[in-house]
Design a protein around this motif. Structure first.
Motif, PDB file in Angstrom:
ATOM      1  N   SER A 113       1.809  -7.409   1.213  1.00 26.85           N
ATOM      2  CA  SER A 113       0.392  -7.425   0.874  1.00 26.85           C
ATOM      3  C   SER A 113      -0.388  -6.454   1.741  1.00 26.85           C
ATOM      4  CB  SER A 113      -0.167  -8.842   1.030  1.00 26.85           C
ATOM      5  OG  SER A 113      -1.534  -8.885   0.704  1.00 26.85           O
ATOM      6  N   MET A 114      -0.014  -6.356   3.014  1.00 25.97           N
ATOM      7  CA  MET A 114      -0.687  -5.422   3.911  1.00 25.97           C
ATOM      8  C   MET A 114      -0.434  -3.977   3.487  1.00 25.97           C
ATOM      9  SD  MET A 114       0.044  -7.299   7.568  1.00 25.97           S
ATOM     10  CE  MET A 114      -0.924  -6.178   8.569  1.00 25.97           C
ATOM     11  N   ALA A 115       0.818  -3.682   3.138  1.00 25.06           N
ATOM     12  CA  ALA A 115       1.138  -2.322   2.703  1.00 25.06           C
ATOM     13  C   ALA A 115       0.407  -1.974   1.408  1.00 25.06           C
ATOM     14  CB  ALA A 115       2.647  -2.175   2.510  1.00 25.06           C
ATOM     15  N   GLU A 116       0.329  -2.938   0.490  1.00 28.09           N
ATOM     16  CA  GLU A 116      -0.405  -2.721  -0.757  1.00 28.09           C
ATOM     17  C   GLU A 116      -1.873  -2.417  -0.459  1.00 28.09           C
ATOM     18  OE1 GLU A 116      -1.985  -5.212  -4.649  1.00 28.09           O
ATOM     19  OE2 GLU A 116      -0.631  -6.161  -3.221  1.00 28.09           O
ATOM     20  N   THR A 117      -2.438  -3.161   0.489  1.00 28.83           N
ATOM     21  CA  THR A 117      -3.839  -2.962   0.856  1.00 28.83           C
ATOM     22  C   THR A 117      -4.058  -1.572   1.445  1.00 28.83           C
ATOM     23  OG1 THR A 117      -4.116  -5.327   1.279  1.00 28.83           O
ATOM     24  CG2 THR A 117      -5.729  -3.852   2.277  1.00 28.83           C
ATOM     25  N   VAL A 118      -3.098  -1.092   2.248  1.00 29.62           N
ATOM     26  CA  VAL A 118      -3.214   0.247   2.827  1.00 29.62           C
ATOM     27  C   VAL A 118      -3.266   1.304   1.729  1.00 29.62           C
ATOM     28  CG1 VAL A 118      -1.993   2.008   4.160  1.00 29.62           C
ATOM     29  CG2 VAL A 118      -2.157  -0.313   5.039  1.00 29.62           C
ATOM     30  N   VAL A 119      -2.343   1.207   0.761  1.00 31.88           N
ATOM     31  CA  VAL A 119      -2.276   2.212  -0.301  1.00 31.88           C
ATOM     32  C   VAL A 119      -3.525   2.161  -1.179  1.00 31.88           C
ATOM     33  CG1 VAL A 119      -1.005   2.991  -2.326  1.00 31.88           C
ATOM     34  CG2 VAL A 119       0.246   2.216  -0.305  1.00 31.88           C
ATOM     35  N   VAL A 120      -3.837   0.973  -1.692  1.00 32.32           N
ATOM     36  CA  VAL A 120      -5.000   0.836  -2.579  1.00 32.32           C
ATOM     37  C   VAL A 120      -6.288   1.128  -1.820  1.00 32.32           C
ATOM     38  CG1 VAL A 120      -6.322  -0.780  -4.005  1.00 32.32           C
ATOM     39  CG2 VAL A 120      -3.823  -0.799  -4.085  1.00 32.32           C
ATOM     40  N   GLY A 121      -6.378   0.607  -0.593  1.00 36.01           N
ATOM     41  CA  GLY A 121      -7.590   0.810   0.197  1.00 36.01           C
ATOM     42  C   GLY A 121      -7.836   2.261   0.529  1.00 36.01           C
ATOM     43  N   LEU A 124      11.709  -1.724  12.268  1.00 30.15           N
ATOM     44  CA  LEU A 124      10.397  -1.085  12.290  1.00 30.15           C
ATOM     45  C   LEU A 124       9.312  -2.131  12.538  1.00 30.15           C
ATOM     46  CD1 LEU A 124      10.448   1.513   9.361  1.00 30.15           C
ATOM     47  CD2 LEU A 124      10.699   1.938  11.793  1.00 30.15           C
ATOM     48  N   GLY A 125       8.384  -1.812  13.408  1.00 31.26           N
ATOM     49  CA  GLY A 125       7.261  -2.705  13.642  1.00 31.26           C
ATOM     50  C   GLY A 125       6.190  -2.531  12.578  1.00 31.26           C
ATOM     51  N   THR A 126       5.217  -3.431  12.599  1.00 33.06           N
ATOM     52  CA  THR A 126       4.148  -3.400  11.595  1.00 33.06           C
ATOM     53  C   THR A 126       3.387  -2.083  11.614  1.00 33.06           C
ATOM     54  OG1 THR A 126       3.878  -5.796  11.746  1.00 33.06           O
ATOM     55  CG2 THR A 126       2.062  -4.560  10.779  1.00 33.06           C
ATOM     56  N   HIS A 127       3.093  -1.564  12.804  1.00 36.17           N
ATOM     57  CA  HIS A 127       2.328  -0.314  12.901  1.00 36.17           C
ATOM     58  C   HIS A 127       3.063   0.835  12.216  1.00 36.17           C
ATOM     59  CE1 HIS A 127      -0.290   2.769  14.516  1.00 36.17           C
ATOM     60  NE2 HIS A 127       0.738   3.364  15.111  1.00 36.17           N
ATOM     61  N   LYS A 128       4.366   0.947  12.443  1.00 37.71           N
ATOM     62  CA  LYS A 128       5.140   2.036  11.842  1.00 37.71           C
ATOM     63  C   LYS A 128       5.274   1.846  10.333  1.00 37.71           C
ATOM     64  CE  LYS A 128       7.791   3.435  15.901  1.00 37.71           C
ATOM     65  NZ  LYS A 128       9.145   3.634  16.475  1.00 37.71           N
ATOM     66  N   ILE A 129       5.476   0.606   9.917  1.00 32.41           N
ATOM     67  CA  ILE A 129       5.599   0.341   8.479  1.00 32.41           C
ATOM     68  C   ILE A 129       4.316   0.714   7.755  1.00 32.41           C
ATOM     69  CG2 ILE A 129       5.796  -1.486   6.747  1.00 32.41           C
ATOM     70  CD1 ILE A 129       7.756  -2.886   8.628  1.00 32.41           C
ATOM     71  N   LEU A 130       3.189   0.290   8.307  1.00 31.30           N
ATOM     72  CA  LEU A 130       1.909   0.596   7.664  1.00 31.30           C
ATOM     73  C   LEU A 130       1.615   2.092   7.728  1.00 31.30           C
ATOM     74  CD1 LEU A 130      -0.250  -2.432   8.845  1.00 31.30           C
ATOM     75  CD2 LEU A 130       0.971  -2.118   6.693  1.00 31.30           C
ATOM     76  N   GLY A 131       2.139   2.766   8.754  1.00 32.95           N
ATOM     77  CA  GLY A 131       1.998   4.221   8.826  1.00 32.95           C
ATOM     78  C   GLY A 131       2.716   4.903   7.683  1.00 32.95           C
ATOM     79  N   VAL A 132       3.895   4.394   7.339  1.00 36.37           N
ATOM     80  CA  VAL A 132       4.632   4.940   6.192  1.00 36.37           C
ATOM     81  C   VAL A 132       3.813   4.761   4.921  1.00 36.37           C
ATOM     82  CG1 VAL A 132       6.687   4.670   4.745  1.00 36.37           C
ATOM     83  CG2 VAL A 132       6.898   4.579   7.233  1.00 36.37           C
ATOM     84  N   ALA A 133       3.243   3.571   4.743  1.00 35.68           N
ATOM     85  CA  ALA A 133       2.423   3.306   3.555  1.00 35.68           C
ATOM     86  C   ALA A 133       1.188   4.198   3.534  1.00 35.68           C
ATOM     87  CB  ALA A 133       2.018   1.833   3.513  1.00 35.68           C
ATOM     88  N   GLN A 134       0.568   4.387   4.691  1.00 35.92           N
ATOM     89  CA  GLN A 134      -0.628   5.223   4.762  1.00 35.92           C
ATOM     90  C   GLN A 134      -0.320   6.666   4.382  1.00 35.92           C
ATOM     91  OE1 GLN A 134      -2.125   6.585   8.586  1.00 35.92           O
ATOM     92  NE2 GLN A 134      -4.160   5.804   8.050  1.00 35.92           N
ATOM     93  N   HIS A 135       0.818   7.174   4.822  1.00 31.26           N
ATOM     94  CA  HIS A 135       1.170   8.564   4.536  1.00 31.26           C
ATOM     95  C   HIS A 135       1.342   8.804   3.037  1.00 31.26           C
ATOM     96  CE1 HIS A 135       2.766   9.525   8.840  1.00 31.26           C
ATOM     97  NE2 HIS A 135       1.523   9.102   8.822  1.00 31.26           N
ATOM     98  N   THR A 136       1.698   7.748   2.294  1.00 28.14           N
ATOM     99  CA  THR A 136       1.873   7.929   0.855  1.00 28.14           C
ATOM    100  C   THR A 136       0.544   8.244   0.172  1.00 28.14           C
ATOM    101  OG1 THR A 136       1.506   5.588   0.269  1.00 28.14           O
ATOM    102  CG2 THR A 136       3.743   6.246   0.877  1.00 28.14           C
ATOM    103  N   ALA A 137      -0.544   7.806   0.788  1.00 22.70           N
ATOM    104  CA  ALA A 137      -1.853   7.998   0.167  1.00 22.70           C
ATOM    105  C   ALA A 137      -2.540   9.278   0.628  1.00 22.70           C
ATOM    106  CB  ALA A 137      -2.762   6.805   0.470  1.00 22.70           C
TER     107      ALA A 137
END
Length: 214
Positions: A174-182, A76-89
């Motif tokens: 850290s990027m995924a954490e920032t996506v969720v918290v942010g 998985l690339g960074t964009h897809k990984i961060l998309g997964v994290a974003q969907h959780t929020a």
């Protein structure tokens, strides 16, 4: 560091850390003896992410495990990984009836096309936006929904700011954490700042008070 030191550094109790280890959320430490292991900064970063997913994002253990699995998937690339994290929020609440929702789905989709935004229609935020647009029209506040494109364009600079903060983080955890918290806390911050801005604008429009110098 030993597990007690990891607990102190992370603010997560030792029993909870052991639970995360058993559930496969946290990788095992390096064994140093019978029932002894050493942990490093990678474990500390992962614990921070787990806390963000569960305590801030409100995820179940099973859902958090899915996000962790995505992070550890080398395909998985960074964009897809961060998309997964974003969907959780993402938060989706039913505000309108089915007829209004169907029309609003098409309306939000058309907006995305007009703006050229690269967003899949299965993104939870599309559904959330459609619920709100449908409710606005159902309740007789279609004039707000009519400004959908304007609201979206106004938020584009905020998204740019979010990306600037995100890319300053070191490491995917850290990027995924920032996506969720942010997303969860950032949405609350933006709502509060919007209310403050509305108060300032109202003072100028309706009470005759001049705008402060900017």
């Amino acid at each position: 560091m030993r597990i007690g030191e990891l607990s102190k550094a992370s603010g997560v109790s030792t029993p909870t850390i052991k639970y995360y280890l058993r559930e496969g959320l946290l990788p095992k430490g390096e064994a140093t003896g019978h029932n002894q292991a050493q942990y490093d900064d990678a474990h500390l970063r992962r614990l921070r992410l787990i806390r963000a997913l569960i305590e801030v994002g409100g995820l179940s253990i099973a859902s958090a495990r899915e996000v962790i699995a995505a992070l550890d998937d080398p395909d998985l690339g960074t964009h897809k990984i961060l998309g997964v994290a974003q969907h959780t929020a993402a938060r989706s609440i039913a505000f309108c009836d089915e007829e209004s929702r169907t029309a609003a789905d098409a309306e939000v989709g058309a907006m995305l096309d007009r703006l050229g935004w690269r967003v899949g229609r299965d993104n939870p935020a599309v559904s959330a936006a459609a619920e709100v647009v449908g409710a606005l029209r159902q309740l007789g506040h279609g004039d707000i929904a009519d400004r959908l494109d304007d609201y979206a364009r106004a938020l584009a600079p905020i998204a740019e700011l979010d990306m600037a903060v995100l890319t300053s983080r070191g490491g995917i955890d850290s990027m995924a954490e920032t996506v969720v918290v942010g997303n969860v806390l950032g949405d609350e911050l933006i709502a509060a700042l919007r209310h403050l801005a509305q108060t300032d604008r109202s003072a100028e429009f309706f009470s005759g008070r001049p705008a402060s110098s900017r």
